[in-house]
Design a protein around this motif. Structure first.
Motif, PDB file in Angstrom:
ATOM      1  N   ILE A  56      50.714  23.837  12.760  1.00 42.07           N
ATOM      2  CA  ILE A  56      50.735  25.054  12.517  1.00 42.07           C
ATOM      3  C   ILE A  56      52.579  24.436  12.475  1.00 42.07           C
ATOM      4  CG2 ILE A  56      51.551  26.989  14.281  1.00 42.07           C
ATOM      5  CD1 ILE A  56      49.155  25.722  16.571  1.00 42.07           C
ATOM      6  N   ASP A  57      53.241  25.094  11.366  1.00 44.03           N
ATOM      7  CA  ASP A  57      54.157  25.312  10.268  1.00 44.03           C
ATOM      8  C   ASP A  57      55.130  26.581  11.376  1.00 44.03           C
ATOM      9  OD1 ASP A  57      53.440  22.932   9.286  1.00 44.03           O
ATOM     10  OD2 ASP A  57      52.568  24.285   7.431  1.00 44.03           O
ATOM     11  N   ASP A  58      56.094  26.591  11.033  1.00 50.33           N
ATOM     12  CA  ASP A  58      56.888  27.538  11.626  1.00 50.33           C
ATOM     13  C   ASP A  58      57.291  28.669  10.551  1.00 50.33           C
ATOM     14  OD1 ASP A  58      58.722  25.569  13.414  1.00 50.33           O
ATOM     15  OD2 ASP A  58      60.196  24.996  11.377  1.00 50.33           O
ATOM     16  N   ALA A  59      56.664  28.380   9.342  1.00 48.40           N
ATOM     17  CA  ALA A  59      56.420  29.647   8.400  1.00 48.40           C
ATOM     18  C   ALA A  59      55.237  30.522   9.021  1.00 48.40           C
ATOM     19  CB  ALA A  59      56.004  29.878   7.482  1.00 48.40           C
ATOM     20  N   ASP A  60      54.307  29.678  10.462  1.00 48.84           N
ATOM     21  CA  ASP A  60      52.731  30.553  10.447  1.00 48.84           C
ATOM     22  C   ASP A  60      53.550  31.404  12.388  1.00 48.84           C
ATOM     23  OD1 ASP A  60      51.314  28.876   9.160  1.00 48.84           O
ATOM     24  OD2 ASP A  60      51.521  26.854  10.336  1.00 48.84           O
ATOM     25  N   PHE A  61      54.658  30.770  12.598  1.00 45.88           N
ATOM     26  CA  PHE A  61      54.738  31.476  13.320  1.00 45.88           C
ATOM     27  C   PHE A  61      55.524  32.740  13.020  1.00 45.88           C
ATOM     28  CE2 PHE A  61      54.347  27.514  15.907  1.00 45.88           C
ATOM     29  CZ  PHE A  61      53.986  27.714  17.227  1.00 45.88           C
ATOM     30  N   ALA A  62      56.863  32.691  11.779  1.00 47.10           N
ATOM     31  CA  ALA A  62      57.334  33.588  12.037  1.00 47.10           C
ATOM     32  C   ALA A  62      55.851  34.390  11.347  1.00 47.10           C
ATOM     33  CB  ALA A  62      57.625  32.646  10.446  1.00 47.10           C
ATOM     34  N   ARG A  84      45.134  29.623   6.780  1.00 48.90           N
ATOM     35  CA  ARG A  84      46.373  28.946   6.110  1.00 48.90           C
ATOM     36  C   ARG A  84      45.717  27.368   5.625  1.00 48.90           C
ATOM     37  NH1 ARG A  84      49.177  25.186   6.345  1.00 48.90           N
ATOM     38  NH2 ARG A  84      49.654  25.053   8.418  1.00 48.90           N
ATOM     39  N   GLU A  85      45.265  27.040   7.068  1.00 46.13           N
ATOM     40  CA  GLU A  85      44.973  25.432   6.709  1.00 46.13           C
ATOM     41  C   GLU A  85      43.468  24.826   5.797  1.00 46.13           C
ATOM     42  OE1 GLU A  85      45.863  22.437   6.814  1.00 46.13           O
ATOM     43  OE2 GLU A  85      47.888  22.327   7.848  1.00 46.13           O
ATOM     44  N   THR A  86      42.380  26.052   6.380  1.00 46.85           N
ATOM     45  CA  THR A  86      41.321  26.794   6.278  1.00 46.85           C
ATOM     46  C   THR A  86      41.078  26.735   4.146  1.00 46.85           C
ATOM     47  OG1 THR A  86      40.142  26.991   8.051  1.00 46.85           O
ATOM     48  CG2 THR A  86      38.966  27.777   5.857  1.00 46.85           C
ATOM     49  N   LEU A  87      42.175  27.938   4.523  1.00 41.34           N
ATOM     50  CA  LEU A  87      42.142  27.641   2.525  1.00 41.34           C
ATOM     51  C   LEU A  87      43.080  26.393   1.264  1.00 41.34           C
ATOM     52  CD1 LEU A  87      42.164  29.844   0.327  1.00 41.34           C
ATOM     53  CD2 LEU A  87      44.591  30.605   0.551  1.00 41.34           C
ATOM     54  N   LEU A 113      49.068  26.333  -2.302  1.00 41.72           N
ATOM     55  CA  LEU A 113      49.477  25.255  -2.728  1.00 41.72           C
ATOM     56  C   LEU A 113      50.831  25.034  -3.042  1.00 41.72           C
ATOM     57  CD1 LEU A 113      45.614  23.278  -3.766  1.00 41.72           C
ATOM     58  CD2 LEU A 113      46.973  23.397  -1.567  1.00 41.72           C
ATOM     59  N   GLU A 114      51.554  25.525  -3.921  1.00 43.64           N
ATOM     60  CA  GLU A 114      52.532  25.845  -4.284  1.00 43.64           C
ATOM     61  C   GLU A 114      53.379  26.067  -3.537  1.00 43.64           C
ATOM     62  OE1 GLU A 114      55.372  27.328  -8.514  1.00 43.64           O
ATOM     63  OE2 GLU A 114      52.594  27.993  -8.123  1.00 43.64           O
ATOM     64  N   SER A 115      53.263  27.027  -2.769  1.00 46.08           N
ATOM     65  CA  SER A 115      54.680  27.200  -1.653  1.00 46.08           C
ATOM     66  C   SER A 115      54.518  27.053  -0.365  1.00 46.08           C
ATOM     67  CB  SER A 115      54.204  28.225  -1.606  1.00 46.08           C
ATOM     68  OG  SER A 115      53.262  28.970  -0.563  1.00 46.08           O
ATOM     69  N   VAL A 121      51.489  34.260  -0.165  1.00 46.50           N
ATOM     70  CA  VAL A 121      49.918  34.924  -0.626  1.00 46.50           C
ATOM     71  C   VAL A 121      49.146  35.769  -0.012  1.00 46.50           C
ATOM     72  CG1 VAL A 121      47.944  34.046  -1.137  1.00 46.50           C
ATOM     73  CG2 VAL A 121      49.799  32.403  -0.406  1.00 46.50           C
ATOM     74  N   LEU A 122      49.400  35.645   1.084  1.00 48.28           N
ATOM     75  CA  LEU A 122      49.157  37.849   1.247  1.00 48.28           C
ATOM     76  C   LEU A 122      49.223  38.719   1.080  1.00 48.28           C
ATOM     77  CD1 LEU A 122      48.727  36.593   5.156  1.00 48.28           C
ATOM     78  CD2 LEU A 122      46.541  36.581   4.109  1.00 48.28           C
ATOM     79  N   ASP A 123      50.921  38.977   0.445  1.00 45.39           N
ATOM     80  CA  ASP A 123      51.353  40.356   0.365  1.00 45.39           C
ATOM     81  C   ASP A 123      50.678  40.203  -1.372  1.00 45.39           C
ATOM     82  OD1 ASP A 123      52.496  40.703   2.184  1.00 45.39           O
ATOM     83  OD2 ASP A 123      54.360  39.502   1.591  1.00 45.39           O
TER      84      ASP A 123
END
Length: 262
Positions: A56-62, A84-87, A113-115, A121-123
Motif C-alpha cells: 500500500i503506497d502513500d498515494a493510496d492513503f491520500a 491499483r495493483e490488480t490493474l 504504469l507511467e505514473s 487515472v480515475l479522473d
C-alpha cells in the motif's frame, strides 16, 4: 507442546493488499481464480504463484482520505491499493462503478504504469471507485525473522462474473498470469508444477470449498476477518507451522519442513 513461537522482528511490517479475482469457468464447474507467478529474483515469494497484489503506497492513503467510504482509513487505503495493483499487474479493472471495455482498460493501465498513481487515472477515465465491490476475506501478518520482508496483508474477493476479459502480464515483477480453479492450483503445487507459500496454500484450501462467488462471499461474512499470525508447535514429535482453527480454514497447519514461507 505448544510453544507458539513467532518472534517479533525489529523490522517494520509492510502494509499490503491482495485480491482473489473470480470468474465463471468458461465450460461450467467451479469458479476460476486469477494467479500470478512471481519473478524468481523477487526477494519475497520469488518464483511462487500468488494472487495479484502488493504494498500500500502513500498515494493510496491520500486517495482514500479524499473519498467518503465509511471505511476505516487503513481499510479504505488497502482496497484502493488492491484496485491499483490488480490493474497494474493484470490489466483488469475491478472496484469501479462504470462499465469498462478492453480498450479503456488498456489505456488506464498504460497511464498507471507511467505514473504509478491511481487517482489521475480515475479522473481521466471518468471512473468512480466502488470499494464495496471488494469483499474482505482475510488478513495475514507473519512475524518470523527468517522471512525476507514482513507483510501485513489484507485479502479481498472480487467477482468478474462472465470472465470475458483480457489479461496481460506485467513483466517487471511477474512472469505468468493464469486462470485456475483453487483445487487445480493445489493439485499443480502437489505435482511440483507451481510453488505456493504457506498462506497461499491455506487460502486455496479454503477457496476450493466454494461452488461460486456467492458462496465465497457468504463464507467471508460468516468469518469476520481476524489477523492471522502463524506460529510453530510440536505435533506427533514434529514441528508444525499452524494457524487458529476457528478462522474459516479447513486445514490449520502442516509440518514445518514441508511449508514454503516466502
Amino acid at each position: 507442546m505448544n510453544d507458539r513461537t513467532s518472534p517479533d522482528s525489529p523490522r517494520p511490517s509492510i502494509p499490503a493488499a491482495t485480491v482473489v479475482v473470480f470468474r465463471n469457468a468458461p465450460e461450467g464447474g467451479p469458479p476460476q481464480i486469477l494467479m500470478v507467478t512471481r519473478a524468481r529474483q523477487m526477494s519475497f515469494a520469488g518464483g511462487a504463484a500468488v494472487f495479484p497484489g502488493g504494498r500500500i503506497d502513500d498515494a493510496d492513503f491520500a486517495l482514500a482520505d479524499a473519498l467518503e467510504t465509511g471505511l476505516e482509513r487503513s481499510e479504505a487505503a488497502s482496497r484502493v491499493a488492491a484496485v491499483r495493483e490488480t490493474l497494474e499487474e493484470t490489466g483488469l479493472v475491478i472496484g469501479v462503478r462504470e462499465p469498462v471495455g478492453a480498450d479503456d482498460a488498456r489505456k488506464a493501465r498504460a497511464m498507471l504504469l507511467e505514473s504509478g498513481v491511481l487517482a489521475p487515472v480515475l479522473d481521466t477515465m471518468g471512473w468512480t471507485l466502488d470499494l464495496d465491490a471488494l469483499v474482505a476475506f482475510a488478513r495475514w501478518h507473519p512475524k518470523n525473522e527468517r522471512i525476507p520482508r514482513i507483510f501485513d496483508t489484507r485479502f479481498y474477493l472480487a467477482d468478474l462474473g462472465t470472465g470475458a476479459v483480457e489479461i496481460e502480464i506485467d513483466a517487471t515483477e511477474n512472469t505468468r498470469l493464469f486462470w485456475t480453479t483453487a483445487a487445480d492450483a493445489l493439485a499443480a503445487a502437489d505435482r511440483g508444477d507451481i510453488m505456493i507459500i504457506f498462506p497461499t496454500r491455506r487460502n486455496l484450501e479454503r477457496l476450493a470449498r466454494f461452488a461460486d462467488f456467492d458462496a465465497a462471499r457468504a463464507d467471508a461474512a460468516a468469518h469476520p476477518v481476524r489477523t492471522i499470525t502463524p506460529w510453530t508447535e510440536e505435533r506427533d514429535g514434529r514441528p508444525w507451522i499452524v494457524i487458529p482453527a476457528d478462522c474459516g480454514y479447513p486445514v490449520d497447519g502442516e509440518p514445518l519442513d514441508r511449508a514454503a514461507r516466502g
